[in-house]
Design a protein around this motif. Structure first.
Motif, PDB file in Angstrom:
ATOM      1  N   VAL A  31      44.300  48.331  41.428  1.00 59.19           N
ATOM      2  CA  VAL A  31      45.238  47.651  40.521  1.00 59.19           C
ATOM      3  C   VAL A  31      44.834  46.194  40.289  1.00 59.19           C
ATOM      4  CG1 VAL A  31      47.636  46.892  40.268  1.00 59.19           C
ATOM      5  CG2 VAL A  31      47.137  49.164  41.141  1.00 59.19           C
ATOM      6  N   HIS A  32      44.391  45.503  41.327  1.00 63.55           N
ATOM      7  CA  HIS A  32      44.103  44.074  41.198  1.00 63.55           C
ATOM      8  C   HIS A  32      42.843  43.773  40.379  1.00 63.55           C
ATOM      9  CE1 HIS A  32      41.746  45.295  44.739  1.00 63.55           C
ATOM     10  NE2 HIS A  32      40.912  44.339  44.391  1.00 63.55           N
ATOM     11  N   SER A  33      42.010  44.794  40.126  1.00 61.50           N
ATOM     12  CA  SER A  33      40.778  44.508  39.367  1.00 61.50           C
ATOM     13  C   SER A  33      40.749  45.198  38.003  1.00 61.50           C
ATOM     14  CB  SER A  33      39.556  44.944  40.177  1.00 61.50           C
ATOM     15  OG  SER A  33      39.592  46.345  40.366  1.00 61.50           O
ATOM     16  N   ASP A  35      42.449  45.703  34.007  1.00 63.24           N
ATOM     17  CA  ASP A  35      43.298  45.138  32.959  1.00 63.24           C
ATOM     18  C   ASP A  35      43.728  46.220  31.967  1.00 63.24           C
ATOM     19  OD1 ASP A  35      40.932  45.612  31.710  1.00 63.24           O
ATOM     20  OD2 ASP A  35      40.701  43.617  30.852  1.00 63.24           O
TER      21      ASP A  35
END
Length: 58
Positions: A31-33, A35
């Motif tokens: 999720v953090h990488s 878009d």
């Protein structure tokens, strides 16, 4: 509101269900990488009831 069940059947199944929304990154990315995300509608209760209804004795 009332539920009317058919009388000509031996078994009846009533399944309370809810719809959920799942938002996940594409291609299994963390999720953090990511878009870019995809949205899916889910309903696990209905899937379980479908299996039970297909296996029911006649």
């Amino acid at each position: 509101m009332s539920i009317e069940l058919k009388k000509s059947y031996k078994w009846s199944m009533v399944v309370p269900t809810s719809m959920g929304v799942r938002i996940t990154p594409v291609n299994g990315q963390p999720v953090h990488s990511s878009d870019t995300f995809q949205m899916q509608a889910t309903s696990a209760e209905t899937n379980v009831a479908s299996i039970a209804s297909y296996l029911a004795c006649r």
